[in-house]
Scaffold this active site. Structure first.
Site, short mmCIF file in Angstrom:
data_model
loop_
_atom_site.label_atom_id
_atom_site.label_comp_id
_atom_site.label_asym_id
_atom_site.label_seq_id
_atom_site.Cartn_x
_atom_site.Cartn_y
_atom_site.Cartn_z
N LYS A 54 -4.45 -12.13 -6.97
CA LYS A 54 -5.63 -12.65 -6.27
C LYS A 54 -6.85 -11.77 -6.55
CE LYS A 54 -4.86 -10.35 -1.87
NZ LYS A 54 -5.89 -9.59 -1.27
N LYS A 65 0.83 -1.21 0.00
CA LYS A 65 0.00 0.00 0.00
C LYS A 65 0.86 1.25 0.00
CE LYS A 65 -4.28 -1.93 1.51
NZ LYS A 65 -5.04 -2.41 2.66
N LYS A 98 -10.92 -6.33 -4.57
CA LYS A 98 -11.67 -5.14 -4.95
C LYS A 98 -10.79 -4.13 -5.67
CE LYS A 98 -14.32 -6.00 -0.84
NZ LYS A 98 -14.21 -5.80 0.61
P1 TYM Z 1 -10.20 -8.32 3.80
O1 TYM Z 1 -11.35 -7.45 4.11
O2 TYM Z 1 -9.22 -7.87 2.79
O3 TYM Z 1 -10.67 -9.75 3.32
C1 TYM Z 1 -11.57 -10.54 4.06
C2 TYM Z 1 -11.22 -12.02 4.00
O4 TYM Z 1 -11.26 -12.52 2.66
C3 TYM Z 1 -10.04 -13.20 2.35
N1 TYM Z 1 -9.73 -13.01 0.92
C4 TYM Z 1 -9.44 -14.02 0.07
N2 TYM Z 1 -9.34 -15.34 0.24
C5 TYM Z 1 -9.06 -16.10 -0.85
N3 TYM Z 1 -8.86 -15.58 -2.09
C6 TYM Z 1 -8.94 -14.25 -2.31
N4 TYM Z 1 -8.77 -13.76 -3.55
C7 TYM Z 1 -9.24 -13.41 -1.20
N5 TYM Z 1 -9.42 -12.06 -1.06
C8 TYM Z 1 -9.71 -11.84 0.24
C9 TYM Z 1 -9.01 -12.52 3.25
O5 TYM Z 1 -7.89 -13.35 3.45
C10 TYM Z 1 -9.80 -12.30 4.52
O6 TYM Z 1 -9.83 -13.47 5.33
N6 TYM Z 1 -7.07 -7.47 7.60
C11 TYM Z 1 -8.27 -8.19 7.23
C12 TYM Z 1 -9.48 -7.84 8.08
C13 TYM Z 1 -9.30 -8.03 9.55
C14 TYM Z 1 -9.25 -9.27 10.23
C15 TYM Z 1 -9.09 -8.92 11.62
C16 TYM Z 1 -9.28 -10.60 9.84
C17 TYM Z 1 -9.21 -7.04 10.48
N7 TYM Z 1 -9.08 -7.56 11.73
C18 TYM Z 1 -8.99 -9.91 12.59
C19 TYM Z 1 -9.18 -11.58 10.82
C20 TYM Z 1 -9.03 -11.24 12.19
C21 TYM Z 1 -8.60 -7.83 5.79
O7 TYM Z 1 -8.21 -6.83 5.29
O8 TYM Z 1 -9.45 -8.70 5.17
#
Ligand code: TYM
Length: 330
Positions: free
Chosen positions: A194, A111, A197
């Protein structure tokens, strides 16, 4: 019972990557664990956004969680910003986290490269807040996609350091739970990256996409670009991967046999896959439409989840403040 915590940022409609990488296992874990599933709006704030958009996204994400099968009777659904203990604990953990650890986190580096003029403190301390989210509930299991593994490693390091410095043992060291075969779903437009969004709406299938749109996106998905080298191209591999998940065994086997024989027409693979995804998401779309019409129910679920989460959070904070020599609020 052991606790599970996970969350998604309310930055737009959830897609097949979020579903297959995370939410699908959230649903299964509800039977065996005490689960807390969060809408992490404070994390959503680390990239530019409009307040009105955030409000709408939180509501949509709540509907997505419920429509996908998160059960508010068994699990806690909550919004991060409504439980102030998240940021309170993040501050405390921030005082034991070396900046050098945070600068090493791959998503921070990415980022910071994407927007060099927008590297703020919140972005740097993203992982500290995430660690606080998890340990605030003493969660032991964190179901996520593969991209979150460095954050989980950081969380464990912070926990060890906190325990070492304060001479206590309050938190379990949480483990990531990654679904082997769906940890990384690829983009439809750039199949070497991957699904995300940030690559734009055409690169992903949102769970709430209308059938025509799903079909259109799959039909336009990248297959082979340039001369075909050895083996299956990443685009075709991703389509087969999705067919294996959403199609019938027979559909997968016969199309795969055509590929191996060199007679496969991609348009047939895509048609079959589009039908399979549309078919599989039908119950989700139905439940979603019902929930859209029941704002009173949504409000009740959220208020109840926030209240239950807060009670757990306060218990942990009492222990933490005691260990750190801080003053409690009552
Ligand atoms: P975020 O919002 O980017 O994504 C949410 C979840 O979706 C999974 N994910 C994917 N899995 C497989 N293939 C993909 N192409 C793909 N894109 C997204 C992500 O691995 C995630 O599990 N930092 C985290 C949010 C967060 C969080 C937490 C998660 C904040 N606090 C505490 C677990 C525990 C995030 O940005 O996820």
């Amino acid at each position: 019972r052991k606790r599970v915590f996970s969350g998604i940022r309310p930055t737009g409609p959830i897609h097949l990557g979020n579903y297959l990488g995370a939410i699908k296992s959230w649903i299964e874990l509800q039977d065996r664990y005490e689960c807390i599933y969060a809408i992490v709006d404070y994390h959503g704030m680390t990239t530019p956004y409009q307040p009105a958009e955030m409000r709408a996204n939180v509501r949509e994400l709540l509907i997505d969680y419920l429509a996908a099968g998160v059960d508010p009777e068994r699990s806690i659904l909550m919004v991060q910003s409504a439980v102030p203990e998240h940021t309170e604990l993040a501050w405390i953990l921030g005082t034991v986290t070396p900046v050098s650890w945070l600068e090493r986190v791959p998503t921070f580096k990415e980022k910071a490269e994407q927007h060099p003029d927008y590297v703020h403190l919140g972005l740097l301390s993203y992982g500290v807040l995430m660690a606080a989210d998890i340990v605030l509930y003493k969660a032991e299991v964190v179901p996520v996609g593969e991209d979150q593994l460095p954050h989980l490693e950081l969380t464990r390091e912070i926990v060890r350091r906190f325990h070492h410095l304060f001479g206590v043992k309050i938190f379990p060291e949480p483990q990531a739970l990654v679904q082997e075969d769906t940890a990384r779903i690829m983009s439809l437009t750039d199949p070497e990256k991957k699904m995300s969004k940030t690559l734009g709406p055409r690169s992903l299938i949102a769970l709430a996409d209308p059938p025509e749109e799903i079909r259109d996106k799959i039909m336009k998905a990248v297959t082979d670009t340039g001369p075909t080298g050895e083996g299956m191209s990443p685009g075709v591999a991703n389509l087969f991967h999705l067919l294996k998940i959403f199609g019938t065994d027979e559909e997968y086997r016969s199309l795969r046999a055509e590929y191996d024989a060199g007679t496969l027409r991609y348009v047939n693979l895509k048609r079959t896959l589009a039908d399979a995804i549309i078919r599989s998401l039908e119950p989700f779309r139905r439940r979603r439409a019902q929930l859209e019409n029941d704002p009173a129910y949504l409000e009740r679920v959220l208020r109840d989840g926030i209240r239950r989460a807060r009670a757990l959070a306060r218990e942990t904070m009492a222990e933490v403040k005691e260990a750190c020599g801080l003053v409690r609020d009552e």
